[in-house]
Motif scaffolding. Structure first.
Motif, PDB file in Angstrom:
ATOM      1  N   TRP A 159       0.838  -1.212   0.000  1.00  0.00           N
ATOM      2  CA  TRP A 159       0.000   0.000   0.000  1.00  0.00           C
ATOM      3  C   TRP A 159       0.866   1.254   0.000  1.00  0.00           C
ATOM      4  O   TRP A 159       0.628   2.191  -0.775  1.00  0.00           O
ATOM      5  N   LEU A 160       1.888   1.273   0.854  1.00  0.00           N
ATOM      6  CA  LEU A 160       2.772   2.444   0.921  1.00  0.00           C
ATOM      7  C   LEU A 160       3.613   2.573  -0.344  1.00  0.00           C
ATOM      8  O   LEU A 160       3.866   3.692  -0.825  1.00  0.00           O
ATOM      9  N   ALA A 161       4.064   1.436  -0.891  1.00  0.00           N
ATOM     10  CA  ALA A 161       4.871   1.484  -2.112  1.00  0.00           C
ATOM     11  C   ALA A 161       4.070   2.009  -3.291  1.00  0.00           C
ATOM     12  O   ALA A 161       4.621   2.665  -4.185  1.00  0.00           O
ATOM     13  N   ASP A 162       2.766   1.748  -3.271  1.00  0.00           N
ATOM     14  CA  ASP A 162       1.902   2.217  -4.361  1.00  0.00           C
ATOM     15  C   ASP A 162       1.436   3.654  -4.162  1.00  0.00           C
ATOM     16  O   ASP A 162       0.659   4.172  -4.978  1.00  0.00           O
ATOM     17  N   GLU A 163       1.888   4.276  -3.043  1.00  0.00           N
ATOM     18  CA  GLU A 163       1.533   5.660  -2.735  1.00  0.00           C
ATOM     19  C   GLU A 163       0.023   5.856  -2.682  1.00  0.00           C
ATOM     20  O   GLU A 163      -0.525   6.836  -3.182  1.00  0.00           O
ATOM     21  N   GLN A 164      -0.642   4.871  -2.060  1.00  0.00           N
ATOM     22  CA  GLN A 164      -2.090   4.963  -1.907  1.00  0.00           C
ATOM     23  C   GLN A 164      -2.423   5.731  -0.628  1.00  0.00           C
ATOM     24  O   GLN A 164      -1.773   5.557   0.402  1.00  0.00           O
ATOM     25  N   HIS A 165      -3.432   6.589  -0.685  1.00  0.00           N
ATOM     26  CA  HIS A 165      -3.859   7.335   0.488  1.00  0.00           C
ATOM     27  C   HIS A 165      -5.205   6.842   1.003  1.00  0.00           C
ATOM     28  O   HIS A 165      -5.735   7.363   1.981  1.00  0.00           O
ATOM     29  N   SER A 166      -5.756   5.857   0.311  1.00  0.00           N
ATOM     30  CA  SER A 166      -6.992   5.225   0.759  1.00  0.00           C
ATOM     31  C   SER A 166      -7.013   3.801   0.204  1.00  0.00           C
ATOM     32  O   SER A 166      -6.175   3.432  -0.628  1.00  0.00           O
ATOM     33  N   GLY A 167      -7.968   3.028   0.630  1.00  0.00           N
ATOM     34  CA  GLY A 167      -8.101   1.682   0.099  1.00  0.00           C
ATOM     35  C   GLY A 167      -7.219   0.641   0.751  1.00  0.00           C
ATOM     36  O   GLY A 167      -7.033  -0.438   0.200  1.00  0.00           O
ATOM     37  N   TYR A 168      -6.661   0.955   1.960  1.00  0.00           N
ATOM     38  CA  TYR A 168      -5.814  -0.034   2.633  1.00  0.00           C
ATOM     39  C   TYR A 168      -6.586  -1.316   2.925  1.00  0.00           C
ATOM     40  O   TYR A 168      -6.025  -2.419   2.899  1.00  0.00           O
ATOM     41  N   ARG A 169      -7.884  -1.185   3.167  1.00  0.00           N
ATOM     42  CA  ARG A 169      -8.682  -2.352   3.524  1.00  0.00           C
ATOM     43  C   ARG A 169      -8.650  -3.413   2.422  1.00  0.00           C
ATOM     44  O   ARG A 169      -8.557  -4.615   2.719  1.00  0.00           O
ATOM     45  N   THR A 170      -8.720  -2.983   1.163  1.00  0.00           N
ATOM     46  CA  THR A 170      -8.693  -3.958   0.077  1.00  0.00           C
ATOM     47  C   THR A 170      -7.337  -4.662   0.004  1.00  0.00           C
ATOM     48  O   THR A 170      -7.263  -5.854  -0.306  1.00  0.00           O
ATOM     49  N   TYR A 171      -6.253  -3.931   0.285  1.00  0.00           N
ATOM     50  CA  TYR A 171      -4.922  -4.547   0.342  1.00  0.00           C
ATOM     51  C   TYR A 171      -4.875  -5.562   1.480  1.00  0.00           C
ATOM     52  O   TYR A 171      -4.332  -6.667   1.324  1.00  0.00           O
ATOM     53  N   ALA A 172      -5.442  -5.200   2.631  1.00  0.00           N
ATOM     54  CA  ALA A 172      -5.396  -6.070   3.799  1.00  0.00           C
ATOM     55  C   ALA A 172      -6.185  -7.358   3.565  1.00  0.00           C
ATOM     56  O   ALA A 172      -5.742  -8.458   3.952  1.00  0.00           O
ATOM     57  N   ILE A 173      -7.335  -7.246   2.926  1.00  0.00           N
ATOM     58  CA  ILE A 173      -8.149  -8.437   2.656  1.00  0.00           C
ATOM     59  C   ILE A 173      -7.415  -9.364   1.690  1.00  0.00           C
ATOM     60  O   ILE A 173      -7.359 -10.585   1.887  1.00  0.00           O
ATOM     61  N   ALA A 174      -6.839  -8.782   0.651  1.00  0.00           N
ATOM     62  CA  ALA A 174      -6.100  -9.596  -0.313  1.00  0.00           C
ATOM     63  C   ALA A 174      -4.889 -10.262   0.344  1.00  0.00           C
ATOM     64  O   ALA A 174      -4.588 -11.436   0.089  1.00  0.00           O
TER      65      ALA A 174
END
Length: 510
Positions: free
Chosen positions: A91-106
């Motif tokens: 999530w941090l490497a992709d420079e995302q500021h939202s959507g962590y939940r979808t990363y966590a579920i995956a």
């Protein structure tokens, strides 16, 4: 190298991407300093890139858990922690500021898959170390590497990346890097567990760069490269071991050797599951070691003039040593003993208990004198190692039902039930032949102090037909000076094998 460079590019752009793995490393180092996890090479994967971190949790929890509920709880907790680290890093490497939940579920889904797919390999590593049976380790290496590579590719492509990275060669190179880290940790642990923990902490940025590099290549659809040297080393090692084993077991047909002038009697003592007419030494031509057939006596595990069954070789080794000592007393002097496998442990006890011992002893495929680095408690006993012990018993029953030779987990002579007996005896010269494909894959050291230690490029049984080993044993029985392999290229090859597999082996915490 291209993977590291790609990882550095990600860090320059998003330096916080290394933070999750660094936090994970601080936790692992703290656990090492407090003795929860071992301060040796066994913990080198404690902060490794996914899914090797999950494999570490499985193998160590199997070793340290006192019950199945505790095992399940610890694996679930660590699995969620590993998923959180993986998701946060991507999530941090992709420079995302939202959507962590979808990363966590995956990430959680892939972590559950990793725990299921890597459990058989972790179990086989535990069983191989506990039973001191190297083929289990070879199978475990394959059943771990293949799914781990697939899982690593899924982790690198988490949420959007498309290329199949890492390549097999690059992933193998990463495995060798972990082996080097493990070797350093083992060396440093002799100075202080704290220093070894610091080494684990210092290795964390490498693991972060490796994962970030894989992810960068996967997202850019570029090739990560590397791995040629790692593949070449692996193929060379497999060829050396396989060719030596196949030659000794199935090809070599030694010509008769004229009897050397070796007075006295040759005593043959087989290993586990041997009898007076079967076992690795059953087909040995005694002329290969300087004796005629009429100068040979096959020793029984039960006593003078008594037969030996396979079950007798699983009895208490102190009782077996007393039975062997009674037969040695009746032998013509000088009496030279040639043994296989467990015979070395019996000679240890002859010397330690002050029993009648042979004048010289040579043992092929000798096991180390200390117990393995894992424990198996008795059935229905709540103690560290219970999950691994239950799995080992279940696997032994499967082997028995399917017609394969089953190991006897709860026998008095099973490796995990043995007390260490290390004897340095000047009165009995001793020679050990260590097979490259045997216990050197499993244990912390392969030598007994005060012995002549040779290395055969063969396996546990094939070493009994190794030309160099038998020629050296013949010279040893003749009283000639015989050199050791401890400082030779063969000894160095053993050290390489040990270091390569040290991080994969389970070990109890200290």
């Amino acid at each position: 190298m291209r993977t590291i460079v790609a990882g550095l590019d990600v860090v320059r752009r998003t330096p916080l991407a290394v933070a999750p793995i660094l936090v994970e490393a601080v936790v692992a180092a703290s656990l090492m300093m407090t003795g929860v996890i071992p301060s040796t090479a066994a913990s080198a994967m404690g902060t490794a890139a996914f899914p090797l971190d999950v494999f570490f949790d499985l193998k160590q929890t199997m070793t340290s858990a006192r019950s199945w509920p505790f095992f399940v709880v610890i694996v679930l907790v660590t699995m969620m922690g590993r998923a959180a680290v993986l998701a946060a890093t991507a999530w941090l490497a992709d420079e995302q500021h939202s959507g962590y939940r979808t990363y966590a579920i995956a990430a959680l889904r892939i972590s559950v898959t990793a725990a299921v797919l890597l459990f058989p390999g972790a179990a086989l590593f535990f069983i191989g170390v506990a039973a001191r049976y190297a083929p289990f380790i070879w199978i475990a290496a394959l059943t771990t590497f293949v799914p781990a590579l697939v899982l690593a590719r899924r982790a690198a492509s988490l949420k959007g990346a498309v290329r199949a990275v890492p390549a097999a060669g690059g992933y193998l190179t990463y495995g060798y890097a972990i082996a080097v880290i493990g070797a350093a940790m083992s060396s440093l642990s002799g100075i202080s567990p704290w220093i070894s923990a610091i080494a684990l902490l210092c290795a964390a940025p490498l693991h972060a760069l490796v994962y970030l590099g894989w992810r960068a290549h996967a997202r850019a659809e570029t090739y990560s490269g590397g791995g040629t040297i790692a593949i070449a080393v692996t193929v060379a090692l497999v060829l050396v071991l396989t060719s030596g084993t196949v030659y000794d077991r199935f090809v070599r047909r030694p010509a008769p050797v004229a009897r050397a002038t070796v007075p006295g009697e040759l005593l043959l003592l087989g290993g586990v599951d041997s009898t007076l007419t079967s076992g690795a030494l059953a087909g040995l031509d005694p002329r290969q070691v300087g004796f005629d057939e009429h100068d040979v006596t096959r020793l029984s595990y039960r006593g003078v003039d008594l037969p030996t069954t396979r079950a007798d070789t699983h009895r208490d080794l102190d009782a077996a040593a007393m039975a062997v000592a009674a037969q040695v007393r009746r032998a013509d002097r000088p009496a030279d003993l040639l043994g296989h496998s467990q015979a070395g442990l019996i000679v240890d006890r002859l010397l330690d208990r002050g029993l009648t011992a042979p004048d010289r002893s040579a043992v092929i495929s000798d096991p180390p004198p200390f117990p393995p680095s894992v424990a198996i408690p008795a059935p229905h006993v709540v103690a560290p190692g219970k999950p691994g012990g239950d799995v080992a018993r279940a696997f032994a029953r499967i082997l028995d039902v399917t017609g394969f030779t089953a190991y006897q987990v709860d026998s008095p002579s099973f490796p995990t039930d043995l007390d260490p007996v290390v004897v340095i005896s000047a009165r009995v010269p001793r020679l050990s032949v260590w097979a490259l494909g045997d216990s050197v894959w499993l244990d912390r050291d392969w030598r007994r102090p005060g012995e002549i230690n040779l290395v055969a490029l063969s396996d546990h049984v094939g070493a009994t037909n190794d030309a160099r080993a038998l020629a050296t044993i013949r010279a040893f029985f003749q009283g000639h000076a015989v050199g050791s392999d401890e400082t030779s290229w063969r000894g160095a090859l053993v050290a390489v094998v040990q270091h390569l597999f040290a991080p994969w082996r389970p070990m109890e915490g200290h």
